[in-house]
Design a protein around this motif. Structure first.
Motif, PDB file in Angstrom:
ATOM      1  N   LEU A 217       0.720  -1.169   0.214  1.00 38.45           N
ATOM      2  CA  LEU A 217       0.027   0.012  -0.095  1.00 38.45           C
ATOM      3  C   LEU A 217       0.795   1.080  -0.122  1.00 38.45           C
ATOM      4  O   LEU A 217       0.482   2.195  -0.758  1.00 38.45           O
ATOM      5  N   PRO A 218       1.918   1.297   0.775  1.00 33.14           N
ATOM      6  CA  PRO A 218       2.724   2.757   0.723  1.00 33.14           C
ATOM      7  C   PRO A 218       3.327   2.973  -0.816  1.00 33.14           C
ATOM      8  O   PRO A 218       3.378   4.228  -1.151  1.00 33.14           O
ATOM      9  N   ALA A 221       0.063   4.353  -2.741  1.00 31.49           N
ATOM     10  CA  ALA A 221      -0.534   5.339  -2.387  1.00 31.49           C
ATOM     11  C   ALA A 221      -0.839   6.443  -3.174  1.00 31.49           C
ATOM     12  O   ALA A 221      -2.326   6.981  -3.139  1.00 31.49           O
TER      13      ALA A 221
END
Length: 673
Positions: A217-218, A221
């Motif tokens: 996810l990072p 994002a």
């Protein structure tokens, strides 16, 4: 990102430190880029409109609620005037102030619907990564079906299901926008999930949820935020549409869609009452959409609309492995290794019966053209071949432990591979997580496999960076991968492998794309580590000279199998397989005639799905006979320490670059017994 400019310190060579973020998943924008976007016409318009909308949403009801709700029966349905800029409605209320006050409810409800759509889309989009392949396919199928329906149709359907009113409209629009966001999330997650650092986290035993939140996810994002911002404008328009149809906000509350519906009744006699809320919807929608486009321009992200098994094929027969001359038990023993993948006409075997061993402290090189199976062999040994790949072997042992045992997926196996085997990949930028600092990534290995706490693991990471000659290791540990140069990243990758106590280092093209100075530094570093700690090395390379100078033994691979194995000091003078000799002949040297074309191996390498009968190199071999085209030669010992898979092994020194290939039997007649 700021670029560091300084003179190189001792030991750094001629490496440069860049901030381009090359090779990363998504580049993080720096302050200069944001300022540049804000100074552009697009950035200025987006910032100005968004600020205006947010200020009206925050202060509109506080300043003008009284005037917006004041009923004046003496001024019903009046047109524009100095007192009422946009006229009045059927109760004499000022339309202009009602539009200003309605900003808060319109924006808040649109943002709530967007938030619901984003959260639902994230859940659906990440479900395949969390639930596994089978359950993930079901979720993916549901998303694909939902995406096939127009968003407005879904919104109307959900509005009927959840009922009339603001709550039902929020749910309807949120769930209607979720499939598109889920599809985007699935695509982004799949692109990152193939990265080496994610696969390494899986192999290390990190849970799926932690891998998702920590590593995946990072790195996705930014595009998600960009598309969520743009989606807010679409949600605002959709919500206004539902209110206009009477399915959204109900009296006595009002938003822009409801005001537009009320004003439409008198559009021919009193057009300003319908024009004002319509203009408000357009301005707010532009604010969100332009903001999303500006963010996309700043970050450089495009926006989106909208185990042991039987061999599958008949492999080459298993070959005996080479035993270390010291008499000690080898670190790695491989016999009859096979790697297959599903194909259109059945399984395709890309690695066919590979066998070798690596002794303690020994350095073994693997050479061959691209597609010969070198890297796939290394991945299979490291247990990094993922589904749908299938790995089989007659024997595959590391430090005396079978990697094909039924309990191979347990914690003990992960600990063994995580602490005793180090993998140095060709491109460290894809192996490092671009959203995590270098020190944290190294420290995570010690936390997972050695049980160290956060402080101890970070201290060990800094120490390992010092050992691999990374200057200012304490400061470098706090930097991101894109802040390292290519050589620095490769050193850090080696340091990552040394976080445990490796007995074997597998280096897959560790010097590719590095200049010769940095290449020599990296190879010297591997040599020092090997000499100091007795670490075995399996070096994969296209460069025959590098392997000849670095390794003790050399394996030559072609078409997924080993065709020759010999000591490295005899590689350039006593190679016997025509393919090995052809590889040597293609390497330029100081005496190469520059007026003549460089030597190339005629023909094309065979592909795994089309391996011919007999010797795979026969179509390109200058000494091939009919026997070579029908019978596949086994890998046999020709002399101590030397094995070759050829019916007609050559003798004498290999042809230097530019010379003719050695002559031998030709045509269709077998001239030797």
């Amino acid at each position: 990102m700021a670029v560091e400019h300084r003179a190189p310190k001792a030991g750094e060579g001629n490496e440069t430190h860049n901030g381009t973020g090359d090779g990363g998943v998504f580049q993080r924008p720096g302050g200069d880029r944001w300022l540049g976007v804000l100074r552009s016409p697009l950035g200025l318009c987006a910032a100005g409109l968004l600020l205006l909308v947010l200020l009206l949403a925050a202060f509109g009801p506080l300043l003008w609620s009284g005037r917006a709700d004041a009923i004046d029966t003496g001024r019903l349905l009046q047109g524009s005037s100095a007192r009422h800029w946009m006229g009045t409605d059927s109760l004499g209320r000022d339309v202009f102030f009602r539009v200003l006050v309605a900003t808060r409810l319109s924006v808040v409800l649109a943002l709530l619907a967007t938030l619901l759509g984003v959260v639902t889309g994230l859940v659906l989009g990440t479900a395949p990564a969390l639930l596994g392949r089978r359950a993930g396919r079901v979720v993916t199928a549901v998303v694909n079906v939902a995406v096939a329906f127009p968003g407005l149709l879904l919104a109307l359907f959900f509005a009927v299901v959840f009922g009339v009113g603001a709550k039902g409209a929020v749910l309807a629009i949120g769930f209607a926008t979720a499939p598109g966001f889920a599809r985007l999330t699935q695509t982004l997650v799949a692109s990152v999930d193939e990265r080496d650092f994610v696969r390494a986290a899986h192999v290390a035993g990190v849970g799926r949820m932690r891998v998702l939140t920590r590593h995946v996810l990072p790195n996705i994002a930014e595009p998600l935020i960009v598309n969520a911002t743009i989606g807010a404008g679409g949600s605002l328009l959709a919500f206004s549409g539902l209110s206009f149809l009477g399915l959204g906000v109900q009296a006595p509350s009002y938003d822009w869609g409801r005001l537009l519906g009320e004003g439409l009744n008198g559009i021919y006699t009193h057009p300003a009452a319908a024009l004002a809320p319509g203009v408000a919807v357009v301005i707010a929608g532009l604010a969100f959409n332009l903001t999303g486009e500006a963010v996309a321009k700043a970050v450089g992200v495009p926006t989106a609309r909208g185990t042991h098994v039987p061999p599958a094929a008949a492999p080459a027969p298993s070959v005996p492995h080479h035993t270390a001359e010291s008499g000690e038990e080898p670190v790695l023993v491989v016999e009859g290794l096979r790697v297959s993948f599903p194909g259109a006409r059945g399984p395709v075997t890309a690695v066919r019966g590979v066998g070798f061993s690596v002794g303690r402290g020994e350095s073994v090189g693997v050479v061959g053209e691209s597609g010969s199976g070198k890297s796939l062999t290394a991945l299979a040994v490291s247990r990094l071949v993922e589904h749908p790949g299938v790995v089989g072997a007659d024997r595959l042992e590391f430090l005396g432990t079978s990697l094909l045992s039924p309990g191979e997926g347990g914690a003990a196996m992960r600990t063994l591979l995580g602490t005793s085997l180090a993998m140095v990949f060709q491109d460290p930028m894809t192996s490092f997580n671009p959203a995590m600092r270098i020190g944290r990534q190294l420290a995570e290995v010690a936390e997972q496999h050695l049980g160290l706490n956060r402080r101890e693991a970070l201290s060990r990471a800094v120490e390992r960076l010092r050992e691999v000659r990374v200057p200012a290791a304490q400061r470098r540990a706090a930097q991101y991968p894109h802040e390292f140069s290519g050589g620095m990243r490769q050193r850090a990758m080696i340091g990552l492998g040394l976080m445990g106590s490796p007995t074997l280092i597998i280096a897959d093209e560790p010097t590719t794309a590095l200049d010769v100075t940095v290449q020599r530094q990296v190879l010297s570093l591997l040599g020092r580590i090997r000499a100091a700690d007795g670490v075995a090395l399996l070096l994969i390379s296209h460069d025959i000279n590098v392997v000849a100078q670095t390794c003790d033994r050399v394996l030559v691979m072609y078409a997924g199998r080993v065709v020759e194995e010999l000591p490295s000091d005899r590689l350039l003078t006593a190679a016997r397989h025509p393919y090995t000799r052809a590889l040597i002949a293609t390497v330029p040297h100081m005496e190469t005639d520059l007026d003549r074309p460089l030597v190339v191996i005629p023909g094309r390498p065979v592909t795994p799905e089309r391996v011919p009968d007999g010797c795979a190199f026969a179509a390109r071999c200058p000494v091939a006979t009919d026997r070579c085209r029908t019978d596949d030669p086994p890998l046999r010992v020709s002399e101590p320490g030397h094995r070759v898979a050829c019916w007609y092994p050559q003798t004498g020194p290999a042809a230097p670059s530019g010379d003719e290939q050695p002559a031998g039997p030709a045509g269709g007649k077998d001239e030797r017994p």
